[in-house]
Design a protein around this motif. Structure first.
Motif, mmCIF file in Angstrom:
data_model
loop_
_atom_site.group_PDB
_atom_site.id
_atom_site.type_symbol
_atom_site.label_atom_id
_atom_site.label_comp_id
_atom_site.label_asym_id
_atom_site.label_seq_id
_atom_site.Cartn_x
_atom_site.Cartn_y
_atom_site.Cartn_z
ATOM 1 N N PHE A 46 0.834 -1.203 0.000
ATOM 2 C CA PHE A 46 0.000 0.000 0.000
ATOM 3 C C PHE A 46 0.872 1.258 0.000
ATOM 4 C CE2 PHE A 46 -2.289 3.361 2.235
ATOM 5 C CZ PHE A 46 -3.525 3.376 1.589
ATOM 6 N N GLU A 47 1.884 1.301 0.871
ATOM 7 C CA GLU A 47 2.724 2.487 0.970
ATOM 8 C C GLU A 47 3.568 2.697 -0.287
ATOM 9 O OE1 GLU A 47 2.748 4.938 3.085
ATOM 10 O OE2 GLU A 47 1.100 4.020 4.228
ATOM 11 N N ALA A 54 2.087 9.372 -5.821
ATOM 12 C CA ALA A 54 2.475 10.743 -5.454
ATOM 13 C C ALA A 54 3.475 11.286 -6.471
ATOM 14 C CB ALA A 54 3.052 10.764 -4.051
ATOM 15 N N GLU A 55 4.437 10.439 -6.891
ATOM 16 C CA GLU A 55 5.392 10.862 -7.911
ATOM 17 C C GLU A 55 4.697 11.117 -9.242
ATOM 18 O OE1 GLU A 55 8.232 7.712 -7.956
ATOM 19 O OE2 GLU A 55 9.345 8.479 -6.207
ATOM 20 N N LEU A 56 3.673 10.291 -9.542
ATOM 21 C CA LEU A 56 2.915 10.496 -10.768
ATOM 22 C C LEU A 56 2.238 11.863 -10.776
ATOM 23 C CD1 LEU A 56 1.829 9.377 -13.454
ATOM 24 C CD2 LEU A 56 -0.028 8.307 -12.150
ATOM 25 N N THR A 57 1.723 12.265 -9.642
ATOM 26 C CA THR A 57 1.083 13.597 -9.584
ATOM 27 C C THR A 57 2.124 14.702 -9.784
ATOM 28 O OG1 THR A 57 1.328 13.751 -7.174
ATOM 29 C CG2 THR A 57 -0.711 12.750 -8.014
ATOM 30 N N GLN A 58 3.349 14.465 -9.331
ATOM 31 C CA GLN A 58 4.404 15.453 -9.558
ATOM 32 C C GLN A 58 4.674 15.605 -11.061
ATOM 33 O OE1 GLN A 58 7.608 13.852 -7.108
ATOM 34 N NE2 GLN A 58 7.456 15.647 -5.760
ATOM 35 N N ARG A 59 4.795 14.454 -11.753
ATOM 36 C CA ARG A 59 5.091 14.523 -13.179
ATOM 37 C C ARG A 59 3.976 15.231 -13.940
ATOM 38 N NH1 ARG A 59 7.312 9.350 -12.136
ATOM 39 N NH2 ARG A 59 5.393 8.309 -12.801
ATOM 40 N N ARG A 60 2.703 14.958 -13.526
ATOM 41 C CA ARG A 60 1.580 15.611 -14.195
ATOM 42 C C ARG A 60 1.636 17.124 -14.012
ATOM 43 N NH1 ARG A 60 -3.192 11.408 -12.300
ATOM 44 N NH2 ARG A 60 -2.790 9.817 -13.926
ATOM 45 N N GLU A 61 2.232 17.528 -12.899
ATOM 46 C CA GLU A 61 2.332 18.960 -12.628
ATOM 47 C C GLU A 61 3.638 19.556 -13.154
ATOM 48 O OE1 GLU A 61 1.775 19.516 -8.441
ATOM 49 O OE2 GLU A 61 -0.025 18.262 -8.400
ATOM 50 N N ARG A 78 1.431 15.897 -0.097
ATOM 51 C CA ARG A 78 1.052 15.216 -1.343
ATOM 52 C C ARG A 78 0.795 13.728 -1.068
ATOM 53 N NH1 ARG A 78 1.831 16.668 -6.598
ATOM 54 N NH2 ARG A 78 3.177 18.421 -5.995
ATOM 55 N N CYS A 79 1.710 13.094 -0.324
ATOM 56 C CA CYS A 79 1.522 11.673 0.011
ATOM 57 C C CYS A 79 0.267 11.458 0.858
ATOM 58 C CB CYS A 79 2.754 11.148 0.748
ATOM 59 S SG CYS A 79 4.209 10.975 -0.298
ATOM 60 N N SER A 80 0.001 12.398 1.773
ATOM 61 C CA SER A 80 -1.169 12.260 2.638
ATOM 62 C C SER A 80 -2.457 12.248 1.831
ATOM 63 C CB SER A 80 -1.179 13.396 3.664
ATOM 64 O OG SER A 80 -2.361 13.381 4.420
ATOM 65 N N ARG A 81 -2.530 13.099 0.824
ATOM 66 C CA ARG A 81 -3.744 13.158 0.006
ATOM 67 C C ARG A 81 -3.908 11.893 -0.832
ATOM 68 N NH1 ARG A 81 -3.316 19.559 -1.865
ATOM 69 N NH2 ARG A 81 -4.072 20.407 0.128
ATOM 70 N N VAL A 82 -2.814 11.410 -1.368
ATOM 71 C CA VAL A 82 -2.884 10.155 -2.122
ATOM 72 C C VAL A 82 -3.272 9.010 -1.197
ATOM 73 C CG1 VAL A 82 -1.541 8.489 -3.458
ATOM 74 C CG2 VAL A 82 -1.236 10.939 -3.855
ATOM 75 N N ARG A 83 -2.688 8.997 0.012
ATOM 76 C CA ARG A 83 -3.001 7.938 0.974
ATOM 77 C C ARG A 83 -4.495 7.944 1.320
ATOM 78 N NH1 ARG A 83 0.558 9.306 4.249
ATOM 79 N NH2 ARG A 83 2.212 7.859 3.553
ATOM 80 N N GLU A 84 -5.099 9.123 1.485
ATOM 81 C CA GLU A 84 -6.540 9.218 1.771
ATOM 82 C C GLU A 84 -7.353 8.637 0.615
ATOM 83 O OE1 GLU A 84 -7.546 13.245 2.536
ATOM 84 O OE2 GLU A 84 -6.515 13.343 4.469
ATOM 85 N N MET A 85 -6.963 9.007 -0.617
ATOM 86 C CA MET A 85 -7.694 8.538 -1.781
ATOM 87 C C MET A 85 -7.616 7.023 -1.902
ATOM 88 S SD MET A 85 -6.994 7.374 -5.121
ATOM 89 C CE MET A 85 -5.394 8.087 -5.552
ATOM 90 N N LEU A 86 -6.421 6.462 -1.710
ATOM 91 C CA LEU A 86 -6.270 5.015 -1.818
ATOM 92 C C LEU A 86 -6.975 4.282 -0.677
ATOM 93 C CD1 LEU A 86 -2.548 4.674 -2.990
ATOM 94 C CD2 LEU A 86 -4.620 4.275 -4.327
#
Length: 774
Positions: A46-47, A54-61, A78-86
Motif C-alpha cells: 500500500f505504501e 504521489a510521484e505520478l502527480t508530480q510529473r503531471r504537474e 502530497r503523500c497524505s492526500r494520495v493515501r486518503e484517496m487510496l
C-alpha cells in the motif's frame, strides 16, 4: 458492480468521512488497519503505491526534477492526500459499509472517554454520529453519565426537532422526558428521513411519561397502559410523492378564496386517487404488511402542525380504516389508497379555513402518516374494542354543582371510537364525570334508553370493510364482558346484569357502562393517566383510547393509548355576572346550563335556520344546500359580530339531525346556538369532547344549547317575524330565504343589538337580550 457505481461508493465514503472533521485522520488510520488485518492489501504494498502515485502527480504537474526536490512538508502533504484517496478506494471496493460505521463509533467512543464533551455541532452533525455519541454517553459509569447529561439532552433535542416535531412547546417537554430509547424506537419504525408529525410525537411522549414511575403514582400505571403496534411515514416521503406525481400546484391552493378551494378540491382529490406512491414507499408498505399480518390497520394523519398547543387540527385530516383482509395484492392496494387519501386531505377546505383562522396559512405544512394496528377482539366476524372513548383531564362542562372540573371527564362508546368524537346519528355516548362517575346529566337519568348508544362501529372481517351495526345485532347473553357495557331494561327501569340469561332478548339490552363506571379500578386508572399526563404537559390534556378487561378473580383493565394532545382551554374563564332585572320582553333566548363563561356584546346579525322548515326539506341535497348557504353567509359577514341559531346538532354527519356544516362554514361566527328540531325532538347532544367542540373552543366560538321543553326560553316569534336580510346580503341565495333567515338586529329592533352573557350558577346560565347599541 459497474465502474461508475463503484466510483459512486468511493465518493460517498469520502463525503461521509468529511462529516467528522476532527476524527477524519483517526477514522482513515483505523480503516487502513482493518484492511491490512483482513489481508485486503499488505501495508508495504500500500505504501509503495502511495509513493508511486504521489510521484505520478508530480510529473503531471511538471515538478519531477531530481535536481530540485519538493520541500519535505509539501511532499508529505502530497503523500497524505494520495493515501486518503487510496484508503477510500480499497475500503469501498473490498469491505462492507457496516464496518465503516463500526470504526466511526469506536473512534467516537474512545475520544469521548477522554474528553466527555461534544467535539462537534449536534445541529449539523449526521444522525448516525449523534446516535453513536449518545450510546457512548449512556454506557458510561455513573460519574461520567452525570458529567455528560447536558450533552445527552442536547442530542435528544436535536433528534427530536429533526425526527419528531420542531414545535418549541413540544421540544421543551421532550427535553425533560424523552430518552434515547424513545428516539431509537421512532427511528426503527419510521419510513423516510423527516419528521413524523404531531400525532406521533404526542404518542411517543405520552408513552414515556406513563412508563416512567413517579412517587406520586397510586400504582404502576405503565404496566396497565400500552401503545398499539405502530409505523410512521415521515413528512419527507410526502414531498417525494408530490414531486413524482407533479402535485405541487395544489400546495399553493391555500392562498385562494375558500369558494375556489371548494370548487377545486374534488378534482384535486381525484388526481391524488389516480396517482402512484414512490416505488420505495410501496416496497416499505409491503414489508410492513409482513409485520402486521392480517390485523386491521388504522391509517391516520400526523401532520407537522397537528396536536400542538392551541391548534389541534382535530378531525380536520382524514383517517382511513384498512380491514386488511383478502389477497396480498388487495391488502397492499388498500393500504396505498389510504395513504394517498391522507395526503389529499391536507388540502381540504376545512383545513384551509382552520389554518387561516389560526394564523398558520404560511407554514410549510407537510404530512406524516401514522399506521396502527386496530385493537379489539373478534365477535361474530367483527373486530372491535370493548371500550373506546376520549378523556379530558379538565372537564369542559359541569351539569351538577357537585362535579369537579379538575377531575376530568370521559366519553365512552362500545366498538370503534369514531362515535366518541363525531356527532353521528341518534347516538349518545356515555358521559362520565370522573369526580362523580355515576352522576349523569338530567336527561340521561330521565330517559336512559333514549339517550344511549344505538349503533356500533366495527371492522367486518368477512366482507373486508368498515361496518356500522345496531346494538341488538351484536349484543348477546354470551358476549364477553357484557356486564361491563350493558344493563337490562324491563320497561320501567334499568337493572345490572348479574348472570347471563339467554332468555333476555337483545332489544332489552341498553349500552350504559353502568357496571364499568362503578368499578373503582377503572375510574382510578383513568384518573391516574390523566393526572400524570397533565403534570407532564403542564397543561390539561385530552386523549383518545381503547380499553379491555383483563380476566381474573377481580377483573382489571388495560388501556391502549391512541392519541394525546394539549386540551383546548375553555375560554371566557373570568366570572361574568348575569344582568339583573332583565325585562322578559327583551329576552331573545335563555338557558339554565352553559359550558363556557363569557360575553358576546353588540351582536348585529342573528342567522336562523328555521327548525320546522328545515325538517320539511325532502332530500339530502336540499339539506346540504342549506349548509352551503350558511357557509356563504359566514364569509359574507366576516368582520361583523353574528351568531348562528339552528335545529338539532350543528355539524351532524346525519343531515336529518342538524345542518351538516363543516368548520369552513361556521368559523367566523361568535356563537353557535342549538335548539330542538321540534317540540317532540330529543335535546341536541352536547358536543363537548367531539372534534366539533374542539373547533369551537380553539376558534373562540361560544357553544350554547337551548332546551325549551326543559324550561329554557326561546323567542321563536323574534326569529320568524323579523325581516329577512338574506336576499339583500346574498341575492344569489334568495331562494333559501324560506329556511334560512338573516336578521339585521338593529334594523329590525329600532337600533338595538343582542347582548349574549354566559355564567355558571343561578336559575339561568345564559341570557341573550336586546339592549340599546352603545
Amino acid at each position: 458492480m459497474t465502474s461508475e457505481s463503484m466510483a459512486d461508493r468511493v465518493l460517498a465514503l469520502d463525503l461521509e468521512i468529511r462529516e467528522y472533521p476532527i476524527l477524519r485522520d483517526e477514522i482513515r488510520k483505523r480503516m487502513r488497519a482493518e484492511m491490512f488485518r483482513r489481508g485486503v492489501i499488505r501495508e508495504e504494498v500500500f505504501e509503495e503505491e502511495v509513493r508511486r502515485k504521489a510521484e505520478l502527480t508530480q510529473r503531471r504537474e511538471g515538478l519531477h526534477d531530481p535536481g530540485s526536490p519538493e520541500l519535505d512538508e509539501v511532499w508529505e502533504l502530497r503523500c497524505s492526500r494520495v493515501r486518503e484517496m487510496l484508503t477510500d478506494f480499497y475500503f469501498a471496493h473490498n469491505l462492507p459499509h457496516s464496518i465503516f460505521h463500526s470504526i466511526v463509533a469506536d473512534a467516537l467512543g474512545e475520544r469521548n472517554k477522554k474528553n466527555l464533551i461534544l467535539n462537534f455541532n449536534p445541529e449539523t452533525a449526521p444522525w448516525d454520529m449523534l446516535f453513536a455519541q449518545a450510546d457512548e454517553f449512556e454506557s458510561g459509569d455513573e460519574a461520567s453519565r452525570k458529567l455528560t447529561e447536558h450533552h445527552l439532552k442536547e442530542i435528544i433535542v436535536v433528534l427530536t426537532k429533526g425526527m419528531l416535531s420542531d414545535q418549541l412547546g413540544f421540544v421543551g417537554l421532550a427535553r425533560q422526558h424523552l430518552q434515547m430509547d424513545d428516539i431509537k424506537e421512532v427511528s426503527h419504525r419510521r419510513i423516510g428521513r423527516g419528521k413524523v408529525g404531531g400525532k406521533v410525537a404526542g404518542l411517543v411522549l405520552a408513552r414515556r411519561v406513563l412508563q416512567t414511575p413517579s412517587p406520586d403514582d397510586p400504582f404502576d400505571i405503565g404496566a396497565r397502559v400500552r401503545i398499539p403496534e405502530s409505523w410512521f411515514l415521515a413528512a419527507d416521503v410526502h414531498y417525494e410523492y408530490l414531486e413524482q406525481n407533479n402535485l405541487f400546484a395544489g400546495v399553493n391552493l391555500k392562498y385562494r378564496e375558500l369558494d375556489r378551494i371548494r370548487e377545486a378540491y374534488d378534482e384535486i382529490r381525484a388526481r391524488y386517487e389516480d396517482s402512484t406512491l414512490p416505488e420505495s414507499l410501496v416496497k416499505h408498505l409491503d414489508e410492513l404488511l409482513d409485520k402486521a399480518g392480517e390485523a386491521p390497520l388504522l391509517v391516520r394523519s400526523s401532520s407537522l402542525l397537528e396536536d400542538n398547543f392551541g391548534s389541534s387540527f382535530a378531525g380536520k385530516y382524514a383517517t382511513h380504516l384498512c380491514p386488511n383482509q383478502g389477497s396480498r395484492s388487495e391488502r397492499l392496494a388498500q393500504l396505498c389508497s389510504a395513504v394517498r387519501r391522507i395526503y389529499a386531505s391536507g388540502l381540504n377546505p376545512d383545513v384551509m379555513a382552520y389554518r387561516k383562522q389560526m394564523g398558520l396559512l404560511d407554514y410549510d405544512e407537510r404530512m406524516g402518516v401514522l399506521i396502527q394496528k386496530v385493537e379489539g377482539t373478534v365477535w361474530r366476524d367483527h373486530l372491535f374494542p370493548l371500550i373506546s372513548g376520549v378523556a379530558m383531564s379538565h372537564s369542559p362542562y359541569c351539569w351538577n354543582p357537585q362535579l369537579d372540573r379538575r377531575a376530568g371527564m370521559l366519553r365512552l362508546v362500545w366498538g370503534l371510537g369514531s362515535r366518541a368524537v363525531n356527532r353521528v346519528g341518534r347516538d349518545f355516548p356515555r358521559v362520565v364525570a370522573l369526580s362523580h362517575p355515576c352522576l349523569q346529566p338530567d336527561r340521561a337519568q330521565r330517559n336512559p334508553t333514549r339517550y344511549s348508544q344505538r349503533f356500533v362501529d366495527t371492522v367486518d372481517l368477512r366482507n373486508n370493510s368498515a361496518a356500522t351495526l345496531p346494538v341488538e345485532r351484536l349484543v348477546a347473553h354470551d358476549y364477553p364482558a357484557l356486564r361491563s357495557i350493558a344493563s337490562v331494561w324491563d320497561g320501567t327501569e334499568l337493572h345490572a346484569i348479574d348472570t347471563p340469561d339467554p332468555r333476555i332478548p337483545p332489544s332489552d339490552y341498553v349500552v350504559t357502562f353502568d357496571s364499568l363506571v362503578r368499578d373503582d379500578r377503572f375510574i382510578q386508572l383513568m384518573r391516574a393517566i390523566l393526572r400524570k399526563l397533565e403534570r407532564a404537559w403542564r397543561h390539561p390534556v385530552d386523549i383518545a383510547f381503547s380499553a379491555e378487561v383483563l380476566p381474573g378473580p377481580q377483573p382489571d383493565y388495560r388501556v391502549s393509548l391512541l392519541q394525546c394532545r394539549p386540551q383546548a382551554e375553555v375560554f371566557g374563564a373570568l366570572l361574568v355576572p348575569l344582568p339583573d332585572g332583565v325585562p322578559a320582553e327583551s329576552v331573545v333566548f335563555s338557558a339554565r346550563d352553559t359550558i363556557c363563561r363569557g360575553r358576546v356584546p353588540a351582536i348585529r346579525y342573528a342567522v336562523f335556520v328555521d327548525p320546522e322548515r328545515y325538517s320539511q326539506l325532502d332530500t339530502l341535497e336540499q339539506r346540504k344546500r342549506v349548509a352551503r348557504t350558511i357557509g356563504r353567509i359566514n364569509r359574507r359577514l366576516e368582520g361583523s359580530t353574528f351568531i348562528l341559531v339552528g335545529p338539532g346538532r350543528w355539524a351532524s354527519t346525519d343531515p336529518e339531525l342538524g345542518v351538516p356544516v363543516s368548520f369552513a362554514d361556521i368559523y367566523k361566527a361568535d356563537a353557535i346556538v342549538e335548539v330542538p328540531m321540534s317540540a317532540r325532538d330529543e335535546e341536541p347532544e352536547e358536543s363537548f369532547g367531539t372534534h366539533f367542540f374542539q373547533d369551537l373552543i380553539e376558534s373562540q366560538i361560544y357553544p350554547v344549547a337551548v332546551h325549551p321543553e326543559s324550561g329554557d326560553r326561546f323567542d321563536l316569534d323574534f326569529f320568524r317575524a323579523s325581516p329577512n336580510a338574506l336576499p339583500g346580503l346574498l341575492p344569489e341565495e334568495a331562494g333559501q330565504a324560506e329556511v334560512v333567515r338573516v336578521i339585521d338586529v338593529p334594523a329590525s329592533t329600532g337600533g338595538r343589538v343582542i347582548d349574549l352573557t354566559m355564567a355558571e350558577g343561578g336559575p339561568q346560565a345564559v341570557v341573550a337580550r336586546l339592549v340599546p347599541a352603545s
